[in-house]
Design a protein around this motif. Structure first.
Motif, PDB file in Angstrom:
ATOM      1  N   ALA A   3      -2.624  26.269  -3.551  1.00  9.32           N
ATOM      2  CA  ALA A   3      -4.055  25.988  -3.555  1.00  9.32           C
ATOM      3  C   ALA A   3      -4.795  27.434  -2.839  1.00  9.32           C
ATOM      4  CB  ALA A   3      -4.770  24.869  -2.705  1.00  9.32           C
ATOM      5  N   LEU A   4      -4.168  28.014  -1.797  1.00 14.26           N
ATOM      6  CA  LEU A   4      -4.541  29.223  -1.162  1.00 14.26           C
ATOM      7  C   LEU A   4      -4.876  30.465  -2.409  1.00 14.26           C
ATOM      8  CD1 LEU A   4      -5.727  30.320   1.217  1.00 14.26           C
ATOM      9  CD2 LEU A   4      -3.281  31.381   1.873  1.00 14.26           C
ATOM     10  N   PRO A   5      -4.049  30.892  -2.985  1.00 13.82           N
ATOM     11  CA  PRO A   5      -4.371  31.730  -3.931  1.00 13.82           C
ATOM     12  C   PRO A   5      -5.269  31.488  -5.011  1.00 13.82           C
ATOM     13  CG  PRO A   5      -1.798  31.568  -3.795  1.00 13.82           C
ATOM     14  CD  PRO A   5      -2.522  30.390  -3.051  1.00 13.82           C
ATOM     15  N   ALA A   6      -5.158  30.247  -5.560  1.00 12.05           N
ATOM     16  CA  ALA A   6      -6.424  29.648  -6.425  1.00 12.05           C
ATOM     17  C   ALA A   6      -7.678  29.818  -5.804  1.00 12.05           C
ATOM     18  CB  ALA A   6      -6.003  28.437  -6.824  1.00 12.05           C
ATOM     19  N   LEU A   7      -7.844  29.444  -4.421  1.00 12.86           N
ATOM     20  CA  LEU A   7      -9.143  29.594  -3.863  1.00 12.86           C
ATOM     21  C   LEU A   7      -9.490  31.092  -3.530  1.00 12.86           C
ATOM     22  CD1 LEU A   7      -8.940  26.981  -1.135  1.00 12.86           C
ATOM     23  CD2 LEU A   7     -10.474  26.976  -3.193  1.00 12.86           C
ATOM     24  N   LEU A   8      -8.561  32.063  -3.142  1.00 15.83           N
ATOM     25  CA  LEU A   8      -8.786  33.483  -3.051  1.00 15.83           C
ATOM     26  C   LEU A   8      -9.138  33.919  -4.518  1.00 15.83           C
ATOM     27  CD1 LEU A   8      -5.831  34.587  -0.798  1.00 15.83           C
ATOM     28  CD2 LEU A   8      -8.331  34.245  -0.302  1.00 15.83           C
ATOM     29  N   VAL A   9      -8.597  33.673  -5.619  1.00 14.62           N
ATOM     30  CA  VAL A   9      -9.074  34.125  -6.819  1.00 14.62           C
ATOM     31  C   VAL A   9     -10.385  33.858  -7.319  1.00 14.62           C
ATOM     32  CG1 VAL A   9      -8.495  34.075  -9.127  1.00 14.62           C
ATOM     33  CG2 VAL A   9      -6.708  34.436  -7.643  1.00 14.62           C
ATOM     34  N   ALA A  10     -10.827  32.615  -6.818  1.00 12.46           N
ATOM     35  CA  ALA A  10     -12.071  32.057  -7.174  1.00 12.46           C
ATOM     36  C   ALA A  10     -13.169  32.718  -6.313  1.00 12.46           C
ATOM     37  CB  ALA A  10     -12.116  30.301  -7.237  1.00 12.46           C
ATOM     38  N   THR A  11     -12.832  32.926  -5.163  1.00 11.49           N
ATOM     39  CA  THR A  11     -13.835  33.691  -4.448  1.00 11.49           C
ATOM     40  C   THR A  11     -14.104  34.906  -4.683  1.00 11.49           C
ATOM     41  OG1 THR A  11     -13.042  32.281  -2.305  1.00 11.49           O
ATOM     42  CG2 THR A  11     -14.203  34.191  -1.849  1.00 11.49           C
ATOM     43  N   ALA A  12     -12.866  35.670  -5.042  1.00 12.47           N
ATOM     44  CA  ALA A  12     -13.023  37.295  -5.543  1.00 12.47           C
ATOM     45  C   ALA A  12     -13.689  37.346  -6.873  1.00 12.47           C
ATOM     46  CB  ALA A  12     -11.686  37.714  -5.944  1.00 12.47           C
ATOM     47  N   LEU A  13     -13.749  36.370  -7.683  1.00 15.12           N
ATOM     48  CA  LEU A  13     -14.459  36.266  -8.890  1.00 15.12           C
ATOM     49  C   LEU A  13     -15.787  36.185  -8.766  1.00 15.12           C
ATOM     50  CD1 LEU A  13     -11.896  34.499 -11.707  1.00 15.12           C
ATOM     51  CD2 LEU A  13     -12.551  36.992 -11.226  1.00 15.12           C
ATOM     52  N   SER A  14     -16.292  35.121  -7.921  1.00 16.58           N
ATOM     53  CA  SER A  14     -17.703  34.813  -7.656  1.00 16.58           C
ATOM     54  C   SER A  14     -18.424  35.902  -6.873  1.00 16.58           C
ATOM     55  CB  SER A  14     -17.666  33.419  -6.890  1.00 16.58           C
ATOM     56  OG  SER A  14     -17.164  33.668  -5.586  1.00 16.58           O
ATOM     57  N   VAL A  15     -17.625  36.692  -6.039  1.00 17.21           N
ATOM     58  CA  VAL A  15     -18.310  37.545  -5.227  1.00 17.21           C
ATOM     59  C   VAL A  15     -18.370  39.056  -6.062  1.00 17.21           C
ATOM     60  CG1 VAL A  15     -18.018  39.074  -3.359  1.00 17.21           C
ATOM     61  CG2 VAL A  15     -17.671  36.713  -3.006  1.00 17.21           C
ATOM     62  N   HIS A  16     -17.650  39.171  -6.981  1.00 15.91           N
ATOM     63  CA  HIS A  16     -17.351  40.620  -7.798  1.00 15.91           C
ATOM     64  C   HIS A  16     -19.092  40.834  -8.569  1.00 15.91           C
ATOM     65  CE1 HIS A  16     -16.014  43.817 -10.270  1.00 15.91           C
ATOM     66  NE2 HIS A  16     -16.659  43.162 -11.257  1.00 15.91           N
ATOM     67  N   MET A  17     -19.304  41.948  -8.204  1.00 17.68           N
ATOM     68  CA  MET A  17     -20.540  42.713  -8.837  1.00 17.68           C
ATOM     69  C   MET A  17     -20.301  43.701  -9.774  1.00 17.68           C
ATOM     70  SD  MET A  17     -23.091  40.676  -7.877  1.00 17.68           S
ATOM     71  CE  MET A  17     -24.585  41.299  -7.724  1.00 17.68           C
ATOM     72  N   PRO A  18     -20.558  43.657 -10.844  1.00 20.19           N
ATOM     73  CA  PRO A  18     -20.135  45.046 -11.844  1.00 20.19           C
ATOM     74  C   PRO A  18     -21.046  46.174 -11.303  1.00 20.19           C
ATOM     75  CG  PRO A  18     -21.671  43.345 -13.033  1.00 20.19           C
ATOM     76  CD  PRO A  18     -21.215  42.780 -11.808  1.00 20.19           C
ATOM     77  N   PRO A  19     -20.440  47.309 -11.559  1.00 19.20           N
ATOM     78  CA  PRO A  19     -21.200  48.464 -11.009  1.00 19.20           C
ATOM     79  C   PRO A  19     -22.386  48.998 -12.105  1.00 19.20           C
ATOM     80  CG  PRO A  19     -19.053  49.080 -12.156  1.00 19.20           C
ATOM     81  CD  PRO A  19     -19.178  47.831 -12.156  1.00 19.20           C
ATOM     82  N   GLY A  20     -23.638  49.320 -11.515  1.00 20.70           N
ATOM     83  CA  GLY A  20     -24.625  49.837 -12.348  1.00 20.70           C
ATOM     84  C   GLY A  20     -25.535  48.718 -12.608  1.00 20.70           C
ATOM     85  N   ARG A  21     -26.411  48.893 -13.443  1.00 22.91           N
ATOM     86  CA  ARG A  21     -27.401  47.660 -13.507  1.00 22.91           C
ATOM     87  C   ARG A  21     -27.302  47.285 -15.120  1.00 22.91           C
ATOM     88  NH1 ARG A  21     -31.945  46.910 -10.922  1.00 22.91           N
ATOM     89  NH2 ARG A  21     -32.062  48.557  -9.235  1.00 22.91           N
ATOM     90  N   THR A  22     -27.586  45.979 -15.245  1.00 20.29           N
ATOM     91  CA  THR A  22     -27.734  45.525 -16.603  1.00 20.29           C
ATOM     92  C   THR A  22     -28.613  46.145 -17.436  1.00 20.29           C
ATOM     93  OG1 THR A  22     -28.964  43.443 -15.967  1.00 20.29           O
ATOM     94  CG2 THR A  22     -26.599  43.467 -15.389  1.00 20.29           C
TER      95      THR A  22
END
Length: 52
Positions: free
Chosen positions: A7-26
């Protein structure tokens, strides 16, 4: 223990994906910023009408 270990790696992956912001502007953000820069600056009054 095995469930918590998985569960711990799954939670870490989910957290990392939810926080990631692509560089630059859309493209939408670029368009909005350009519109704000080129729009005439107006001063709004209460009720949107001029007194007098």
């Amino acid at each position: 223990m095995p469930r918590s270990a998985a569960a711990l790696p799954a939670l870490l992956v989910a957290t990392a994906l939810s926080v990631h912001m692509p560089p630059g502007r859309t493209p939408y953000g670029q368009r909005r910023q350009q519109e704000q820069r080129t729009a005439p600056q107006t001063v709004a009054t209460a009720g949107g009408r001029r007194s007098g």
